[in-house]
Design an enzyme around this catalytic site. Structure first.
Site, PDB file in Angstrom:
ATOM      1  CB  SER A  42      -8.493  -6.933  -1.202  1.00  0.00           C
ATOM      2  OG  SER A  42      -8.732  -5.628  -1.580  1.00  0.00           O
ATOM      3  CG  ASP A  43      -5.687  -7.782  -7.308  1.00  0.00           C
ATOM      4  OD1 ASP A  43      -5.526  -6.753  -7.552  1.00  0.00           O
ATOM      5  OD2 ASP A  43      -5.032  -8.764  -7.939  1.00  0.00           O
ATOM      6  CD1 TRP A  44     -10.734  -2.373  -8.717  1.00  0.00           C
ATOM      7  CD2 TRP A  44      -8.522  -1.214  -8.337  1.00  0.00           C
ATOM      8  NE1 TRP A  44     -10.935  -0.987  -8.966  1.00  0.00           N
ATOM      9  CE2 TRP A  44      -9.913  -0.262  -8.767  1.00  0.00           C
ATOM     10  CE3 TRP A  44      -7.576  -0.496  -8.281  1.00  0.00           C
ATOM     11  CZ2 TRP A  44      -9.564   1.232  -8.786  1.00  0.00           C
ATOM     12  CZ3 TRP A  44      -7.572   0.825  -8.472  1.00  0.00           C
ATOM     13  CH2 TRP A  44      -8.542   1.668  -8.792  1.00  0.00           C
TER      14      TRP A  44
END
Length: 761
Positions: A294-296
């Site tokens: 995932s992104d942050w």
């Protein structure tokens, strides 16, 4: 505990090698060996340990100091010692990485090593140009070399995984992250994606000078509405399959180890929770075997999107959709194991994600030697190596684009001229490093002033003119621009009256583009435009050098300033690169990877647009596709870039007029250097499919070649068009090729010089 762990790992390794020792040392055998190891390891892992591999934490304490006490840091530390962490990011330096890896390997039950991630975007300590600038070189080997330099320095510092390359197509200059990509075109973007993946990963992922790459952001992040960061995305299936996805497919085909999903939604579904993208296309249709991160905190953010009611539901949606690792979201580690125990999420889904993560760790050689990236002698020898500075200087020179040179003010004479150098950015050693410079140090770039001072034959006077920012700039905070103080103008004007040429370095500060840096005004920020106009009034012999991370709206400058150089943010060697181009020791050959608009109202603007039903004014009235207050053409088109010499194109030929669908169409063209200097030209081939079941753009880049031609020399350049380049994706995502009429265009930009046609039957 340590004894138990060593027995488990020894038995696992012995079992696998015993069962594989008689096999040939082939890639298939190696893959089988790794899969057998993973099978054996999965059998002895608890569900909590499996979920732990899907959990990534940011660095949360001084890893060489005592254990943290209190708060989330203490809990994360406990998770690390339990084996509930599979990866960490932003831990860098051999001492730090060794310390945190030692906990994972020597204090947990199974001793599974961490994969250490970091944002190595355009260099580590020694910085190359920002990726958009590199794309302007159209030099795939140089881009590959740049990525390999970044990988070598990062790997020497203990890092084994970068969150790059960003392969998002960007058409909207308002979006700050266009600086991190390769521009607006999927063909060029795909070629550059492959070059960067190969540069980061090399031929052997387990080598100590390579790192795992991560193609991001999957998918359509670059189409955020209004160019506003983290905004929704609403595009059609044709754009998705023909524009957005091709660079990701190219990266997957090139063997990229990981992908990162993105913050946006697509068709009303946050892409972190999109089974269509991650399961159906990426892991299904494309057969991707790496893992998706995932992104942050993007899994957690599905709650804010209104797609999940709480962390438990967010964990379920993301895991089922195929998001394998949770970056700093604290969702999987808190919720996923219980979801499996409750029968809500099948353990097979967890096993698939963990298998993918472990596979990359095996391929990196981390099980063989968890400390293989932790060699202080190699770190000291590699970081800042002179060869790396030479490589990034070469990349920087190749990235510069000569936009205008009407009065041939460039190249500058090397003696006998009085030159004024102006602009706050001209004497800045931090801004040219760009936005993603986390591992580098402030004040380590070569300023343009320093680069110009290396040439001693002229009289050089530096005048600041006006400051750009009024407060210290940081990666995390908005920049406060000088919008009122013009007190330095008087000195600049006085000096300008006394010199032959004024070189003005203006543009964006390094932190003004990048993540979270969307803009609605693409003009020169602060009082820089006023300074430019004031100096022009007393001396029009101006060379405008732009420092920026995106296309700017510089219509006034284009109308008045004779010479304009696009010099982006070129990294550590910025000043030397700019000076060598200005003085003619390097003949510029860069071409724009993004269209420059006349004003922000044209944005998004791109060369490969659709024709519409009313493309021209046929009836001398207002009812056609245009603006009433500005031309609909760009200020500078995609592929544009000049040289200190001139090139002419002639003799465009095909190997026939009519072809079968399976035939190759051979294209040849002559290009002559008609000037007095040797130079390089990017020869560009475009096509147009005139009629399609899905409407096609007015032009599509389908080939290019960077060729060096001596003064007076003619070279013949050849291209091949085939079903891969003449076809397209339909609205079901299936690749098709259709019979019909085609046009071919060849020239030095998307505003091509020569044109011919052919028929597919």
């Amino acid at each position: 505990m340590n004894t138990t762990r060593h027995i488990i790992i020894f038995a696992l390794t012995l079992f696998v090698f015993t069962n594989c020792k008689a096999q040939n040392n082939t890639k298939m055998t190696k893959n089988t060996t790794i899969e057998n190891k993973i099978d054996s390891l999965l059998k002895i892992m608890t569900i909590e340990e499996k979920v732990g591999q899907m959990n990534q934490y940011n660095g949360f304490w001084d890893v060489t100091g005592p254990a943290p006490e209190g708060g989330s840091a203490e809990q994360k530390y406990a998770h690390l010692r339990k084996g509930w962490v599979g990866s960490m990011l932003s831990v860098r330096g051999v001492k730090e990485v060794r310390a945190v890896q030692k906990i994972a390997v020597e204090e947990t039950r199974l001793g599974i090593p961490l994969i250490i991630g970091f944002d190595v975007i355009h260099g580590y300590k020694t910085l190359s140009p920002i990726p958009l600038a590199e794309a302007a070189s159209w030099d795939l080997e140089a881009i590959k070399k740049s990525a390999s330099v970044a990988a070598a320095e990062a790997a020497a510092s203990g890092i084994n995984w970068t969150f790059g390359p960003m392969v998002d197509i960007g058409r909207d200059a308002r979006w700050g992250r266009v600086m991190e990509g390769a521009g607006e075109d999927p063909f060029l973007g795909s070629k550059i994606a492959v070059a960067r993946v190969h540069g980061f990963q090399g031929d052997d992922l387990s080598a100590t000078n390579t790192i795992a790459a991560c193609a991001k952001h999957f998918a359509a992040y670059g189409f955020a509405e209004a160019g506003k960061e983290y905004n929704t995305v609403d595009i059609g299936t044709s754009t998705l399959h023909n524009v957005v996805l091709p660079p990701f497919k190219a990266a997957v085909d090139a063997g990229v180890s990981t992908l990162m999903n993105s913050f946006n939604e697509l068709n009303g579904v946050p892409v972190t929770g999109s089974s269509y993208l991650q399961r159906d296309i990426l892991k299904g249709k494309w057969g991707f075997e790496g893992f998706v991160i995932s992104d942050w905190a993007s899994i957690f953010e599905m709650i804010s999107w209104g797609h999940a009611k709480d962390k438990r539901e967010a964990a379920k949606i993301a895991a089922i959709a195929g998001s394998d690792m949770d970056m700093e979201g604290n969702v999987y580690v808190q919720e996923l194991a219980q979801l499996v125990k409750d029968g809500v999420v099948e353990e097979a889904i967890i096993d698939d994600a963990v298998r993918r993560i472990l596979r990359v760790k095996f391929e990196l050689g981390l099980f063989e030697d968890p400390y293989r990236y932790c060699d202080e002698a190699r770190e000291k020898e590699t970081i800042g190596n002179p060869a790396h500075h030479e490589a990034v200087l070469d990349m920087a020179k190749k990235s510069i684009v000569l936009l205008k040179n009407d009065n041939q003010l460039l190249p500058l004479k090397k003696e006998g001229q009085k030159i004024a150098l102006m602009g706050d950015l001209a004497n800045d050693k931090s801004s040219p490093l760009g936005s993603w410079r986390i591992a580098s140090d402030d004040e380590t770039g070569v300023s343009v002033l320093e680069g110009m001072q290396a040439y001693t034959g002229n009289t050089l006077t530096y005048v600041r003119g006006a400051e750009v920012a009024t407060e210290k700039t940081t990666f995390l905070q908005e920049i406060q621009f000088n919008t009122t103080d013009t007190s330095g103008f008087a000195e600049a004007i006085a000096v300008a009256k006394t010199v032959d040429v004024v070189v003005m370095v203006l543009g964006e500060y390094g932190f003004q583009s990048g993540e979270g840096r969307s803009r609605t005004d693409l003009q020169l920020p602060g009082v820089q435009q006023e300074l430019l106009e004031a100096v022009y009034e007393v001396n029009p012999n101006i060379v405008l050098v732009l420092n920026n991370g995106r296309p700017l709206a510089i219509s006034w400058a284009d109308e008045h300033i004779p010479t304009i150089v696009e010099a982006w943010q070129l990294g550590t060697q910025t000043g030397n690169a700019v000076a060598q181009v200005l003085y003619g020791d390097y003949n510029p050959s860069g071409k724009l990877p993004m269209t420059f608009p006349r004003n922000v109202g044209q944005v998004p603007i791109y060369y490969n647009f659709k024709n519409t039903g009313r493309p021209v004014d046929k009836d001398d009235n207002v009812f056609w596709s245009h603006y009433s207050d500005v031309k609909k053409t760009p200020l500078y088109p995609f592929g544009h870039g000049l040289s200190y010499t001139n090139f002419s194109y002639s003799d465009l030929e095909l190997n026939g007029n009519t072809f079968a669908l399976e035939d190759d169409v051979k294209v040849s063209v002559n290009i002559t250097n008609t000037g007095e200097l040797d130079g390089k030209e990017v020869v560009q081939l475009y096509i147009r499919d005139l009629v399609g079941s899905v409407t096609r753009p007015v032009k599509e880049l389908k080939g290019f070649e960077l060729v060096e031609i001596k003064a007076g020399e003619t070279k013949t350049i050849s291209f091949t068009l085939n079903k891969e380049t003449l076809g397209f994706y339909d609205n079901n995502g299936d690749f098709i090729i259709e019979p019909g009429d085609f046009k071919v265009f060849v020239g030095g930009s998307s505003i091509s010089v020569l044109e011919t046609d052919f028929v597919l039957e």
